[in-house]
Design a protein around this motif. Structure first.
Motif, mmCIF file in Angstrom:
data_model
loop_
_atom_site.group_PDB
_atom_site.id
_atom_site.type_symbol
_atom_site.label_atom_id
_atom_site.label_comp_id
_atom_site.label_asym_id
_atom_site.label_seq_id
_atom_site.Cartn_x
_atom_site.Cartn_y
_atom_site.Cartn_z
ATOM 1 N N LEU A 226 -15.538 45.557 -1.160
ATOM 2 C CA LEU A 226 -14.109 45.551 -1.462
ATOM 3 C C LEU A 226 -13.258 44.952 -0.344
ATOM 4 O O LEU A 226 -12.077 44.677 -0.558
ATOM 5 C CB LEU A 226 -13.614 46.978 -1.746
ATOM 6 C CG LEU A 226 -14.006 47.586 -3.094
ATOM 7 C CD1 LEU A 226 -13.544 49.036 -3.168
ATOM 8 C CD2 LEU A 226 -13.442 46.783 -4.261
ATOM 9 N N ILE A 227 -13.839 44.756 0.836
ATOM 10 C CA ILE A 227 -13.040 44.226 1.951
ATOM 11 C C ILE A 227 -12.378 42.897 1.583
ATOM 12 O O ILE A 227 -11.170 42.715 1.817
ATOM 13 C CB ILE A 227 -13.885 44.103 3.231
ATOM 14 C CG1 ILE A 227 -14.212 45.495 3.781
ATOM 15 C CG2 ILE A 227 -13.137 43.286 4.297
ATOM 16 C CD1 ILE A 227 -15.156 45.487 4.973
ATOM 17 N N PRO A 228 -13.089 41.913 0.978
ATOM 18 C CA PRO A 228 -12.401 40.669 0.605
ATOM 19 C C PRO A 228 -11.317 40.866 -0.448
ATOM 20 O O PRO A 228 -10.426 40.025 -0.572
ATOM 21 C CB PRO A 228 -13.544 39.788 0.071
ATOM 22 C CG PRO A 228 -14.782 40.338 0.691
ATOM 23 C CD PRO A 228 -14.551 41.812 0.745
ATOM 24 N N THR A 229 -11.400 41.944 -1.216
ATOM 25 C CA THR A 229 -10.325 42.252 -2.155
ATOM 26 C C THR A 229 -9.047 42.610 -1.412
ATOM 27 O O THR A 229 -7.944 42.279 -1.850
ATOM 28 C CB THR A 229 -10.742 43.417 -3.072
ATOM 29 O OG1 THR A 229 -11.914 43.047 -3.801
ATOM 30 C CG2 THR A 229 -9.634 43.778 -4.048
ATOM 31 N N VAL A 230 -9.203 43.256 -0.261
ATOM 32 C CA VAL A 230 -8.043 43.650 0.543
ATOM 33 C C VAL A 230 -7.603 42.506 1.447
ATOM 34 O O VAL A 230 -6.416 42.167 1.515
ATOM 35 C CB VAL A 230 -8.364 44.909 1.379
ATOM 36 C CG1 VAL A 230 -7.161 45.300 2.241
ATOM 37 C CG2 VAL A 230 -8.774 46.057 0.476
ATOM 38 N N ILE A 231 -8.556 41.908 2.159
ATOM 39 C CA ILE A 231 -8.214 40.841 3.102
ATOM 40 C C ILE A 231 -9.368 39.846 3.138
ATOM 41 O O ILE A 231 -10.442 40.140 3.663
ATOM 42 C CB ILE A 231 -7.869 41.425 4.496
ATOM 43 C CG1 ILE A 231 -7.417 40.320 5.451
ATOM 44 C CG2 ILE A 231 -8.992 42.271 5.062
ATOM 45 C CD1 ILE A 231 -6.733 40.839 6.716
ATOM 46 N N ASP A 232 -9.147 38.686 2.583
ATOM 47 C CA ASP A 232 -10.193 37.679 2.398
ATOM 48 C C ASP A 232 -10.028 36.550 3.409
ATOM 49 O O ASP A 232 -8.969 36.385 4.025
ATOM 50 C CB ASP A 232 -10.126 37.126 0.978
ATOM 51 C CG ASP A 232 -11.402 36.411 0.568
ATOM 52 O OD1 ASP A 232 -12.400 36.503 1.304
ATOM 53 O OD2 ASP A 232 -11.396 35.757 -0.487
ATOM 54 N N SER B 195 -4.877 29.788 5.174
ATOM 55 C CA SER B 195 -4.677 29.622 3.736
ATOM 56 C C SER B 195 -4.245 30.937 3.088
ATOM 57 O O SER B 195 -4.674 32.024 3.501
ATOM 58 C CB SER B 195 -5.971 29.131 3.079
ATOM 59 O OG SER B 195 -6.387 27.918 3.634
ATOM 60 N N ARG B 196 -3.422 30.835 2.064
ATOM 61 C CA ARG B 196 -3.080 31.994 1.245
ATOM 62 C C ARG B 196 -4.281 32.340 0.374
ATOM 63 O O ARG B 196 -5.062 31.473 -0.017
ATOM 64 C CB ARG B 196 -1.857 31.681 0.386
ATOM 65 C CG ARG B 196 -0.634 31.262 1.187
ATOM 66 C CD ARG B 196 -0.092 32.399 2.042
ATOM 67 N NE ARG B 196 0.487 33.446 1.230
ATOM 68 C CZ ARG B 196 1.773 33.489 0.871
ATOM 69 N NH1 ARG B 196 2.602 32.537 1.270
ATOM 70 N NH2 ARG B 196 2.227 34.482 0.140
ATOM 71 N N ARG B 197 -4.452 33.611 0.074
ATOM 72 C CA ARG B 197 -5.633 34.078 -0.639
ATOM 73 C C ARG B 197 -5.230 34.997 -1.785
ATOM 74 O O ARG B 197 -4.154 35.592 -1.769
ATOM 75 C CB ARG B 197 -6.550 34.859 0.313
ATOM 76 C CG ARG B 197 -7.046 34.056 1.512
ATOM 77 C CD ARG B 197 -8.243 33.231 1.144
ATOM 78 N NE ARG B 197 -8.704 32.434 2.276
ATOM 79 C CZ ARG B 197 -9.858 31.796 2.295
ATOM 80 N NH1 ARG B 197 -10.677 31.872 1.256
ATOM 81 N NH2 ARG B 197 -10.206 31.063 3.335
ATOM 82 N N SER B 198 -6.122 35.131 -2.737
ATOM 83 C CA SER B 198 -5.906 36.083 -3.836
ATOM 84 C C SER B 198 -6.472 37.438 -3.411
ATOM 85 O O SER B 198 -7.557 37.855 -3.851
ATOM 86 C CB SER B 198 -6.580 35.584 -5.114
ATOM 87 O OG SER B 198 -5.980 34.400 -5.561
ATOM 88 N N ASP B 199 -5.749 38.111 -2.549
ATOM 89 C CA ASP B 199 -6.161 39.427 -2.076
ATOM 90 C C ASP B 199 -4.923 40.306 -1.950
ATOM 91 O O ASP B 199 -3.804 39.875 -2.265
ATOM 92 C CB ASP B 199 -6.926 39.322 -0.749
ATOM 93 C CG ASP B 199 -6.105 38.645 0.358
ATOM 94 O OD1 ASP B 199 -4.866 38.550 0.215
ATOM 95 O OD2 ASP B 199 -6.690 38.195 1.351
ATOM 96 N N LEU B 200 -5.115 41.545 -1.502
ATOM 97 C CA LEU B 200 -3.994 42.474 -1.412
ATOM 98 C C LEU B 200 -3.158 42.263 -0.150
ATOM 99 O O LEU B 200 -2.093 42.872 -0.006
ATOM 100 C CB LEU B 200 -4.508 43.915 -1.475
ATOM 101 C CG LEU B 200 -5.154 44.314 -2.802
ATOM 102 C CD1 LEU B 200 -5.644 45.749 -2.750
ATOM 103 C CD2 LEU B 200 -4.193 44.125 -3.970
#
Length: 413
Positions: free
Chosen positions: A132-138, A197-202
């Motif tokens: 889940l870490i990449p979900t929060v900060i990728d 880069s901007r990411r699709s994460d929280l």
């Protein structure tokens, strides 16, 4: 052979377990009682909901540190604004693309552990967090990812009660938090100034709010989500794996169901696409509710009916005890996913709270259920579990249910 549907017996109320002492007090004094001069205990689900609603009525974040130092007010922003931005992002993270990415991360981690004797509970707990870490900060660099993972590992050790209470352990914990916080700040600053880069994460919605949040509140918000995934998702998955190993009949049904379901379909409508597995996950969340105990500080003075709460006091509650109260859930010590087919057999309303009470309930509830279903799908399609000795497994009730003695192997199907 013991009945796998029945939970392992809890110690007698005379034992030292806080959970059993609360159960004993509840039997004697009712659902609301005073533990000491400054601590209330609420085991009435409706009152607990009303307490949470009133206690967190004002959810404005504290002022930024720099503004506190300069004796000025920060731009106001509420916890609800943060939640709303995260919920929008979570809907995207829980779609088919997000589900495939999450499943792939879990698959890679499991593949690296095939044919090795494992502590299956700890392996699964780590898996639930790390995936889940990449979900929060990728998009972190290798060194930044390493310090975040180290911080998460120490937090898991503390939750499971294996890190020890000594001064050295506490210093390691504080140092890991500080270093992880620096890594989060670097990522936030890099995204804000365009160097990353901007990411699709929280983390990305926080970047949008940084002009109002400031760096310290922004970093604290990301760290709060990292803390939320350090333990509970993985512990829930370890309890699920324990039931997967114990419940042969249910395991067989789930394997038959999940083998023919794509990740896309599972992400789209899990309760309809995989109803058997969905009921199994919901029963695991009820049966092994966590955290076992929750303590909330009273934020301001208020009254509910005849109950008076003063700022500085604390309120203790237990989702586990509410989920195992026969008044809210018939035969609560029986593991029965089919109870979720009949409204009268399962806890409802404020008594069905695997992710806590609003307005501070877990924002990742849907993603958490999806992660558990994806884990079940991997077990049904790609991996099988060989347990050394089911009878040797016990569940210790610490801050969370801690499955111990759960050793064995992961094999490819």
């Amino acid at each position: 052979m013991t009945d796998p549907r029945v939970a392992p017996a809890l110690p007698h109320p005379a034992a030292t377990s806080p959970l059993d002492r609360l159960r004993h007090r509840q039997t004697r004094d009712g659902d609301v009682f005073q533990i000491d001069d400054d601590t209330h205990c609420i085991l009435d689900p409706d009152l607990a909901q009303r307490f949470n609603s009133e206690n967190y009525r004002d959810q404005t974040l504290s002022d930024r540190l720099v503004d506190v130092i300069r004796r000025r007010r920060s731009p106001p922003i509420t916890w609800n604004e943060l939640r709303a931005s995260w919920l929008d992002q979570l809907r995207r993270l829980g779609n088919a693309d997000g589900a495939r990415a999450l499943s792939s991360r879990m698959d890679d981690a499991l593949a690296a552990r095939v044919d090795r004797r494992l502590d299956l509970a700890r392996t699964t707990t780590d898996l639930g967090c790390r995936s889940l870490i990449p979900t929060v900060i990728d998009g972190l660099s290798g060194s930044s990812r390493a310090v975040i993972e180290r911080d998460q590992e120490i937090k898991i050790d503390r939750i499971l009660g294996v890190s020890g209470p000594g001064r050295i352990a506490k210093l390691r914990w504080f140092r890991a938090q500080i270093v992880a916080g620096w890594a989060v700040r670097r990522e936030l600053r890099g995204r804000q100034n365009g160097r990353r880069s901007r990411r699709s994460d929280l983390t990305d919605p926080i970047v949008e709010l940084m002009p109002r949040l400031g760096m310290d509140r922004a970093a604290d918000s990301v760290m709060a989500v990292l803390t939320a995934i350090a333990g509970p998702p993985g512990v829930a998955m370890s309890c699920l794996l324990y039931e997967w190993a114990r419940q042969h009949a249910w395991r067989t049904q789930m394997i038959d169901e999940l083998r023919s379901i794509s990740i896309d379909d599972l992400a789209r409508t899990p309760s309809r696409t995989a109803p058997i597995s969905h009921r199994f996950v919901r029963e695991c969340l009820r049966f092994w509710s966590l955290p076992l105990l929750m303590v909330r500080p009273v934020e301001h003075d208020f009254e509910i009916d005849t109950h008076v709460f003063k700022e500085g006091e604390s309120v203790l509650s237990s989702i586990y005890l509410i989920h195992h109260d026969p008044r809210h859930c018939p035969s609560p010590e029986v593991f029965d996913p089919d109870r979720w087919r009949v409204a009268e057999q399962c806890p409802r309303g404020n008594a069905n709270i695997p992710f806590g009470w609003a307005p501070r309930s877990c924002i990742g509830a849907s993603l958490g259920i999806l992660q558990m279903l994806l884990f079940c799908r991997l077990l049904a399609t790609t991996y099988r579990v060989e347990v050394d000795d089911l009878e040797a497994i016990t569940v210790e009730f610490r801050s969370v249910p801690n499955v111990t003695g759960f050793h064995g192997f992961l094999r490819r199907r």
